[in-house]
Write a protein that holds these residues in place. Structure first.
Motif, PDB file in Angstrom:
ATOM      1  N   ASP A 185       0.844  -1.200   0.000  1.00 39.97           N
ATOM      2  CA  ASP A 185       0.000   0.000   0.000  1.00 39.97           C
ATOM      3  C   ASP A 185       0.880   1.252   0.000  1.00 39.97           C
ATOM      4  O   ASP A 185       0.706   2.169  -0.827  1.00 39.97           O
ATOM      5  N   TYR A 249     -10.360   0.813   4.998  1.00 42.77           N
ATOM      6  CA  TYR A 249     -10.525   0.590   3.554  1.00 42.77           C
ATOM      7  C   TYR A 249      -9.894  -0.741   3.151  1.00 42.77           C
ATOM      8  O   TYR A 249      -9.147  -1.352   3.916  1.00 42.77           O
ATOM      9  N   ASP A 250     -10.190  -1.159   1.933  1.00 42.67           N
ATOM     10  CA  ASP A 250      -9.641  -2.400   1.369  1.00 42.67           C
ATOM     11  C   ASP A 250      -9.900  -3.613   2.257  1.00 42.67           C
ATOM     12  O   ASP A 250      -9.009  -4.440   2.496  1.00 42.67           O
TER      13      ASP A 250
END
Length: 303
Positions: A185, A249-250
């Motif tokens: 990320d 998120y994700d």
């Protein structure tokens, strides 16, 4: 997503200090012995399921236990107890219940996170249980049995004194644990920075999440990325020293790591997870560590 054992943070006394100090020694010298007797009445719920136990591979049945590779620096998911050896957390609590359904005890062996999959493929561990996010790269190496869902959470010091923006962290020192999806990320975010003519992100990569958290508390970094239950646990345990930044998120499932050639064991673990869901021991393990938000019921091999 690995995915914290916590240490004293900016004057805040945190019980995890002794755990993380013991953890570095235990990780390198001695295995954790987190065995749960079958039918003990703990998170193991109703004990062995005769139908499932009959399907256990002969080598495991003969041993009477299943050896689990884990990195206990990731509270509340997996961490060391006050004795510096016993592995605890929601992952062990849940997997104890799963193993109990199979009539097996558990033996947790602390290891560096990025070495566990190799340990499973090489036969050092029967399985790996350590907040592994299921992704395509890992599925090429091993089978992964889904059991929980987590996302990524950014964390900063209280009040965000460095004005960190997760979408524009260019030039800032950001903490992350080695071998995690958060490393990828940060790498992608840093590339966006340099493509735009800005400074790259300075990733401070540590072996253990406890070190990552300590770096943020001390000011060595201005933010960290971790799995959502881990990041939020850090915020809760530091008495206001840290705070969450932005939304989770994700989100993706965690998976139990099983050797690629052992699809029978992977399928059996799915059945055992369903049995823990049916008798309530699945929810009991998650509630004990206040991580029920990530509960799932669609257990599967390589989803």
């Amino acid at each position: 997503m690995r995915r914290m054992s916590l240490i004293a943070l900016t004057g805040v006394a945190v019980a995890g200090l002794s755990l993380s100090a013991c953890g570095s020694d235990s990780m390198s010298t001695s295995p954790g012995a987190g065995s749960t007797p079958v039918g003990s009445g703990s998170a193991a719920g109703g004990g062995a399921d005769a139908t499932l136990a009959a399907k256990v591979p002969a080598d495991l049945k003969s041993a009477g236990k299943i050896v689990v590779g884990t990195d206990p620096t990731y509270a509340p998911n997996e961490m060391l107890a006050s004795d510096g050896k016993t592995v605890e957390g929601f992952d062990p609590a849940l997997f104890d219940a799963v193993a109990a359904k199979l009539g097996l005890k558990t033996e947790y062996v602390p290891a560096g996170f990025d070495s566990i999959i190799l340990g499973v493929t090489g036969g050092k561990y029967d399985v790996g249980v350590s907040s592994f996010t299921i992704n395509d790269d890992r599925k090429k190496q091993v089978n992964m049995v889904s059991y929980y869902s987590a996302g990524t959470q950014w964390v900063v010091q209280k009040g965000n004194p460095d004005n960190v923006n997760a979408d524009d962290a260019c030039g800032k020192s950001i903490g992350v644990q080695k071998g995690t999806v958060q490393v990828d990320d940060l790498t992608a975010r840093s590339k966006k920075c340099t493509d735009a003519g800005k400074q790259a992100i300075n990733p401070i990569v540590q072996e253990g999440q406890d070190q990552v958290t300590a770096d943020l508390a001390s000011g060595k970094t201005v933010a960290m990325l971790a799995d959502s239950p881990v990041g939020l646990y850090a915020v809760k345990q530091t008495g206001g020293a840290l705070e969450a930044l932005g939304d989770i998120y994700d989100s993706a499932p965690y998976g139990i790591v099983v050797p690629k050639n052992d699809t029978a064991l992977a399928d059996l673990l799915v059945e055992a997870l369903k049995a823990t869901k049916a008798d309530g021991s699945y929810e009991a393990a998650l509630k004990k560590y206040a991580v029920e938000a990530g509960a799932i019921d669609d257990f599967a091999v390589n989803p």
